[in-house]
Design a protein around this motif. Sequence first.
Motif, short mmCIF file in Angstrom:
data_model
loop_
_atom_site.label_atom_id
_atom_site.label_comp_id
_atom_site.label_asym_id
_atom_site.label_seq_id
_atom_site.Cartn_x
_atom_site.Cartn_y
_atom_site.Cartn_z
N GLU A 40 0.66 14.39 -3.23
CA GLU A 40 -0.05 13.24 -2.67
C GLU A 40 -0.03 13.28 -1.14
OE1 GLU A 40 0.58 9.57 -5.78
OE2 GLU A 40 2.39 10.39 -4.81
N LEU A 41 1.11 13.68 -0.57
CA LEU A 41 1.22 13.77 0.88
C LEU A 41 0.25 14.81 1.43
CD1 LEU A 41 2.60 12.97 3.52
CD2 LEU A 41 4.41 14.63 3.01
N TYR A 42 0.11 15.92 0.75
CA TYR A 42 -0.82 16.97 1.17
C TYR A 42 -2.24 16.43 1.25
CZ TYR A 42 -3.35 21.42 1.20
OH TYR A 42 -4.19 22.46 1.53
N GLU A 43 -2.62 15.62 0.25
CA GLU A 43 -3.97 15.06 0.23
C GLU A 43 -4.16 14.04 1.34
OE1 GLU A 43 -6.57 16.04 -1.64
OE2 GLU A 43 -5.20 17.63 -2.28
N ILE A 44 -3.16 13.19 1.57
CA ILE A 44 -3.26 12.17 2.61
C ILE A 44 -3.34 12.83 3.99
CG2 ILE A 44 -1.97 10.36 3.84
CD1 ILE A 44 -3.33 9.29 1.40
N ARG A 45 -2.63 13.93 4.18
CA ARG A 45 -2.65 14.60 5.48
C ARG A 45 -4.02 15.12 5.85
NH1 ARG A 45 2.98 17.99 5.16
NH2 ARG A 45 4.36 16.43 6.14
N LYS A 46 -4.90 15.29 4.87
CA LYS A 46 -6.26 15.72 5.17
C LYS A 46 -7.03 14.67 5.96
CE LYS A 46 -6.67 18.75 1.10
NZ LYS A 46 -7.39 18.98 -0.18
N LEU A 47 -6.52 13.44 5.95
CA LEU A 47 -7.15 12.37 6.72
C LEU A 47 -6.82 12.45 8.21
CD1 LEU A 47 -6.38 9.31 4.38
CD2 LEU A 47 -8.54 10.55 4.55
N PHE A 48 -5.78 13.24 8.56
CA PHE A 48 -5.24 13.25 9.91
C PHE A 48 -5.74 14.42 10.74
CE2 PHE A 48 -2.11 10.61 7.80
CZ PHE A 48 -1.65 9.75 8.78
N GLY A 49 -5.87 14.15 12.04
CA GLY A 49 -5.96 15.19 13.05
C GLY A 49 -4.91 14.85 14.09
N VAL A 50 -4.25 15.87 14.65
CA VAL A 50 -3.16 15.63 15.59
C VAL A 50 -3.37 16.47 16.85
CG1 VAL A 50 -0.67 15.63 15.96
CG2 VAL A 50 -1.58 15.23 13.66
#
Length: 317
Positions: free
Chosen positions: A75-85
């Motif tokens: 789930e964390l892997y999928e949510i991280r797709k929402l982020f840019g850093v």
Amino acid sequence: MGVEIEVNDLTKSFGKQLIWGDVSLTIPAGEICVMLGPSGTGKSVFLKTLIGLLKPDRGSIIIEGTDIASCSERELYEIRKLFGVLFQDGAMFGSMNLYDNIAFPLREHTKKSESEIRAIVMEKLDLTGLIGTEQKLPGEISGGMRKRAGLARALVLDPEIVLFDEPDSGLDPVRTSFLNQLIVDLNAQIDATFLIVTHDINTARTVPDNIGLLYHKHLAMFGPREMLLSSEEPVVRQFLNAQKIGPIGMSEEKDADELAAESDQELPPLPPIPMQLEPSNGIARRSQREPGAWCREQGITPPPGSFEDNVSMAPGA
């Protein structure tokens, strides 16, 4: 469009050292937020916790219905797709040219063809003003250009949340001003949720819709820009107006004797609240409010001279 980040009772320690505790705030979708605080208050730790690089001791971080503080790795892997850093130093691969640095996330996380990747990379280079530099190595360009290249890479997967870890670090005031304008213009174009960690008071006073202040292991205040810039709360007033009088000392907190010695000193007046930086095309961002709107709604009289075009930064004390 950006997504909301809801943080509830977040606490983080390293061993016996509490970094901050019981932090609660909501970062609104599509808005620009700034997180401030004296050195060592855990601003970068907060950013890393939001993206799941660090696990909190307790509390929740809700993004699109998922608590990333307790979810599975999948789930964390999928949510991280929402982020840019955008990391402090740009975090570029020194042996790759800018084109390959920016293309890297697309090659790693998508199945796009090289022609599709090229179209996206060139679009992001254009967006960040770097067309013509794609064949240069990170060591061949200025610090400001490396920041913009890092930002182009952060945007390449079209994130809905963009985190900026001290984007002005190492930049002179002129380059910082250009970067601030770029951040505002990007928010207007992509409508993502932006969170900026910074020490730059001018950035905090002119760029965001909302400001937060971490101090003494807790969140001192979080809310609309005008709320904090008109606040009489001692630590907020001191930090946002670059004043010597207040609870923050050279190292950490001032002791009782120092505070007592200041008790008979008259506080300098609050400086005027500056106009918020607007997109360079003159079209207001979706989340941008009319100057003075929050103060009027709350029945607060802003400092004299507020919301004039020539006001930009609080004077030092």
